[in-house]
Design an enzyme around this catalytic site. Structure first.
Site, PDB file in Angstrom:
ATOM      1  N   ASP A  46       3.450   3.517   6.277  1.00  0.00           N
ATOM      2  CA  ASP A  46       2.778   3.262   7.602  1.00  0.00           C
ATOM      3  C   ASP A  46       3.824   2.894   8.756  1.00  0.00           C
ATOM      4  OD1 ASP A  46       2.984   0.854   6.336  1.00  0.00           O
ATOM      5  OD2 ASP A  46       2.099  -0.029   8.105  1.00  0.00           O
ATOM      6  N   ASP A 103      14.637  -0.863   1.244  1.00  0.00           N
ATOM      7  CA  ASP A 103      15.468  -1.273   2.470  1.00  0.00           C
ATOM      8  C   ASP A 103      16.194  -2.216   2.355  1.00  0.00           C
ATOM      9  OD1 ASP A 103      15.767  -0.900   5.095  1.00  0.00           O
ATOM     10  OD2 ASP A 103      13.956  -2.229   5.778  1.00  0.00           O
ATOM     11  N   LYS A 128      17.067   3.380   1.582  1.00  0.00           N
ATOM     12  CA  LYS A 128      17.899   3.096   2.813  1.00  0.00           C
ATOM     13  C   LYS A 128      19.097   2.244   2.201  1.00  0.00           C
ATOM     14  CE  LYS A 128      14.126   3.061   6.208  1.00  0.00           C
ATOM     15  NZ  LYS A 128      13.567   2.022   7.252  1.00  0.00           N
ATOM     16  N   PHE A 146      13.194   4.232  11.412  1.00  0.00           N
ATOM     17  CA  PHE A 146      11.742   3.848  10.782  1.00  0.00           C
ATOM     18  C   PHE A 146      11.033   5.013  10.669  1.00  0.00           C
ATOM     19  CE2 PHE A 146       7.871   1.526  10.270  1.00  0.00           C
ATOM     20  CZ  PHE A 146       8.242   0.513   9.625  1.00  0.00           C
ATOM     21  N   LYS A 170       0.610  -1.214  -0.082  1.00  0.00           N
ATOM     22  CA  LYS A 170      -0.052   0.053   0.088  1.00  0.00           C
ATOM     23  C   LYS A 170       0.769   1.186   0.095  1.00  0.00           C
ATOM     24  CE  LYS A 170      -3.059  -2.164   3.244  1.00  0.00           C
ATOM     25  NZ  LYS A 170      -3.830  -2.375   4.620  1.00  0.00           N
ATOM     26  N   GLY A 171       2.067   1.242   0.526  1.00  0.00           N
ATOM     27  CA  GLY A 171       2.894   2.157   0.858  1.00  0.00           C
ATOM     28  C   GLY A 171       3.203   3.275  -0.292  1.00  0.00           C
ATOM     29  N   ASP A 228       7.482   2.937  -1.965  1.00  0.00           N
ATOM     30  CA  ASP A 228       7.734   3.866  -1.033  1.00  0.00           C
ATOM     31  C   ASP A 228       9.163   3.837  -0.470  1.00  0.00           C
ATOM     32  OD1 ASP A 228       7.481   1.604   0.265  1.00  0.00           O
ATOM     33  OD2 ASP A 228       6.259   2.075   1.893  1.00  0.00           O
TER      34      ASP A 228
HETATM   35  P1  IMP Z   1      12.719  -4.600   1.822  1.00  0.00           P
HETATM   36  O1  IMP Z   1      12.189  -6.042   1.508  1.00  0.00           O
HETATM   37  O2  IMP Z   1      13.598  -4.718   3.248  1.00  0.00           O
HETATM   38  O3  IMP Z   1      13.417  -3.534   0.949  1.00  0.00           O
HETATM   39  O4  IMP Z   1      11.432  -3.652   2.388  1.00  0.00           O
HETATM   40  C1  IMP Z   1      10.831  -2.823   1.732  1.00  0.00           C
HETATM   41  C2  IMP Z   1       9.311  -2.449   2.283  1.00  0.00           C
HETATM   42  O5  IMP Z   1       9.356  -2.578   3.666  1.00  0.00           O
HETATM   43  C3  IMP Z   1       9.123  -0.995   1.694  1.00  0.00           C
HETATM   44  O6  IMP Z   1       8.437  -1.122   0.681  1.00  0.00           O
HETATM   45  C4  IMP Z   1       8.155  -0.511   3.076  1.00  0.00           C
HETATM   46  O7  IMP Z   1       6.878  -1.202   2.648  1.00  0.00           O
HETATM   47  C5  IMP Z   1       8.755  -1.351   4.101  1.00  0.00           C
HETATM   48  N1  IMP Z   1       9.621  -0.576   4.978  1.00  0.00           N
HETATM   49  C6  IMP Z   1      10.747  -0.376   4.744  1.00  0.00           C
HETATM   50  N2  IMP Z   1      11.357   0.523   5.934  1.00  0.00           N
HETATM   51  C7  IMP Z   1      10.220   1.157   6.232  1.00  0.00           C
HETATM   52  C8  IMP Z   1       9.753   2.024   7.122  1.00  0.00           C
HETATM   53  O8  IMP Z   1      10.764   2.772   7.482  1.00  0.00           O
HETATM   54  N3  IMP Z   1       8.573   2.393   7.462  1.00  0.00           N
HETATM   55  C9  IMP Z   1       7.655   1.790   6.987  1.00  0.00           C
HETATM   56  N4  IMP Z   1       7.849   0.764   5.964  1.00  0.00           N
HETATM   57  C10 IMP Z   1       9.161   0.371   5.794  1.00  0.00           C
HETATM   58 MG    MG Z   2       6.107  -1.430   0.607  1.00  0.00          MG
END
Ligand code: IMP
Ligand code: MG
Length: 176
Positions: A161, A105, A133, A154, A46-47, A102
């Site tokens: 969210d 990470d 990030k 975070f 949803k982000g 969004d």
């Molecule tokens: P990844 O698979 O670790 O790259 O995670 C990416 C997803 O985790 C993003 O699309 C976000 O939905 C969620 N996410 C990562 N960091 C944050 C944060 O600081 N706040 C909220 N959602 C996050």
């Molecule tokens: Mg996301």
């Protein structure tokens, strides 16, 4: 004015004005790169819903929009397993695809989605994220368009969210 979520204080990182200014720049850059290509934007739910909505309104030619929904952060801040909840619905073969999320990470979610979209043989495929990030990356993945690069922490707001709350806050905040 929302200044805490579930008892956690919010610290301003980027104001709404700063975010919208940066989104306008990204939109202008994408418009320049994709003019005449009739791209498809795929928003990661949803982000990305607010970011995508603002981004595509900075594009001054017809585009198409589709969505994919994943879950990785089920509730709170700890990542859990990646799961496909809703797939894209448009044929992407031969299309110019821009994936919009969004936050990038660890990169695990994006890698999963990239593999999926690449298997549909798009003409081109680029990644646009509002927040990178980069220091937390665990797999090699390079976004093509980045709004802001941040260190650990975070965040919530502007569609993003914390435990399913904070998406309606206009700016971007660090959850203390
Ligand atoms: P990844 O698979 O670790 O790259 O995670 C990416 C997803 O985790 C993003 O699309 C976000 O939905 C969620 N996410 C990562 N960091 C944050 C944060 O600081 N706040 C909220 N959602 C996050
Ligand atoms: Mg996301």
């Amino acid at each position: 004015m929302i200044n805490e979520i579930r008892g956690r204080k919010l610290k301003l990182l980027y104001s709404q004005d700063e975010v919208l200014k940066r989104v306008a720049q990204l939109g202008a850059q994408i418009a320049e790169d994709y003019r005449g290509k009739h791209p498809v934007f795929i928003g990661v739910l949803k982000g990305a819903f607010i970011f995508l909505a603002d981004l595509i309104r900075r594009i001054d030619f017809p585009v198409q929009v589709d969505f994919i929904r994943m879950s990785s952060y089920k509730d709170g801040m700890e990542p859990s397993n990646i799961e496909l909840i809703m797939d894209t619905s448009m044929p992407l073969m031969g299309r110019h695809v821009i994936l919009v999320d969004d936050i990038l990470d660890t990169g695990n979610t994006m890698t999963f989605i990239c593999d999926k979209i690449s298997s549909m043989c798009p003409a081109s495929f680029k990644i646009c994220v509002l927040i990178d990030k980069r220091e937390r990356r665990r797999v090699h993945i390079e976004p093509d368009y980045v709004g802001f690069e941040i260190k650990e922490g975070f965040i919530a707001g502007y569609g993003i969210d914390w435990a399913e709350e904070g998406r309606n806050i206009p700016g971007i905040y660090v959850v203390d």
